[in-house]
Enzyme design. Structure first.
Site, mmCIF file in Angstrom:
data_model
loop_
_atom_site.group_PDB
_atom_site.id
_atom_site.type_symbol
_atom_site.label_atom_id
_atom_site.label_comp_id
_atom_site.label_asym_id
_atom_site.label_seq_id
_atom_site.Cartn_x
_atom_site.Cartn_y
_atom_site.Cartn_z
ATOM 1 C CD GLU A 1 -2.762 -1.189 -0.075
ATOM 2 O OE1 GLU A 1 -3.031 -0.128 -0.672
ATOM 3 O OE2 GLU A 1 -3.138 -2.300 -0.486
ATOM 4 C CD GLU B 1 -3.033 -3.452 -7.119
ATOM 5 O OE1 GLU B 1 -2.485 -3.937 -6.115
ATOM 6 O OE2 GLU B 1 -3.575 -2.339 -7.107
#
Length: 264
Positions: free
Chosen positions: A135, A196
């Site tokens: 994150e 991602e």
């Protein structure tokens, strides 16, 4: 005339591009930090205020501890590498929210939220570090701004952020929430998968810089894959498959282990 317009658009695109630290990938950056942060703070506070915050619990304090440790290590690295301007943009905040969703996300500026639903899969501090590094990588790579920039280009042309907010503030709010994984991902899927994998790569290095064993990252993704069954968790719904992620993580493990050994 068409040629002139095409050249003008090309110039705008080139002017709005920047590079991701470490990976060096060029990205579209039509949304500046200064422009987006008022909206980010508003939306983040709204999510926190509407949810059940468990940050003061033992699990919540562990999330904050891991986030603070990794973000500090990352900031030190970025300053050493000449990215001090990026560090100035961070105002880290870590919160644990009660939710069955197997998910976590990060808004621009370092506004991170973990859901309790992901904790049984993280299992321990190192597992939390795998997710947290991922994150934090989204924030460092400015993935939300890039997704919003692409969303603006698709929906509103090459409008500047302030003009786009004036034209359709609701759309801009939706683009922000979609860009961090809250709400529908339609229209951002092709960008999401690329981001991602990049966040996996950077996150692996970031957790290692903070002294967390990066070899636990593939193990975490094996657990995540097993938790999904036939229906993948939200954290995987628009993301690359676990097998591909694990393969890429292992390909970057040697570099990560170098950082880990230095941090020990």
């Amino acid at each position: 005339m068409k040629r002139v317009i095409a050249i003008f658009i090309l110039v705008l695109l080139l002017d709005a591009c920047s590079k991701v630290p470490i990976t060096g990938r060029s990205r579209l950056s039509a949304v500046s930090h200064e422009e987006i942060m008022p909206l980010v703070n508003e939306q983040y506070d709204s999510v926190i205020n509407e949810g059940k915050v468990l940050t003061n619990t033992a699990d919540g304090r562990k999330v904050v501890e891991v986030g603070s440790r990794i973000s500090k290590a990352v900031e030190n690295f970025l300053v050493q590498e000449g990215y001090g301007d990026i560090v100035d943009e961070f105002d880290w905040e870590f919160n644990l929210l009660e939710s069955e969703q197997i998910n976590a996300w990060c808004m621009p500026g370092g506004k991170v939220a973990f859901y309790t639903g992901i904790l049984p899969i993280t299992k321990n501090e190192t597992g939390i570090a795998v997710v947290m590094g991922h994150e934090i990588a989204h924030a460092v790579a400015s993935h939300s701004q890039e997704r919003m920039s692409n969303g603006m280009a698709a929906n509103l042309g090459l409008s500047i952020f302030s003009a786009a907010m004036g034209q359709n503030p609701t759309m801009m709010q939706q683009l922000l929430l979609q860009s961090v994984g809250i709400g529908s991902q339609l229209g951002m899927l092709k960008f999401s998968r690329k981001h991602e994998l990049e966040a996996d790569e950077l996150g692996l290095l970031f957790m290692a810089m903070a002294g967390y064993d990066p070899r636990e990252a593939p193990v975490f993704w094996e657990r995540m894959s097993a938790a999904g069954g036939e229906a993948p968790p939200e954290f995987l719904s628009t993301h690359p498959g676990p097998d591909r992620r694990i393969e890429r993580l292992n390909a970057n493990m040697k570099k990560a282990m170098e950082y880990y050994e230095q941090a020990k």
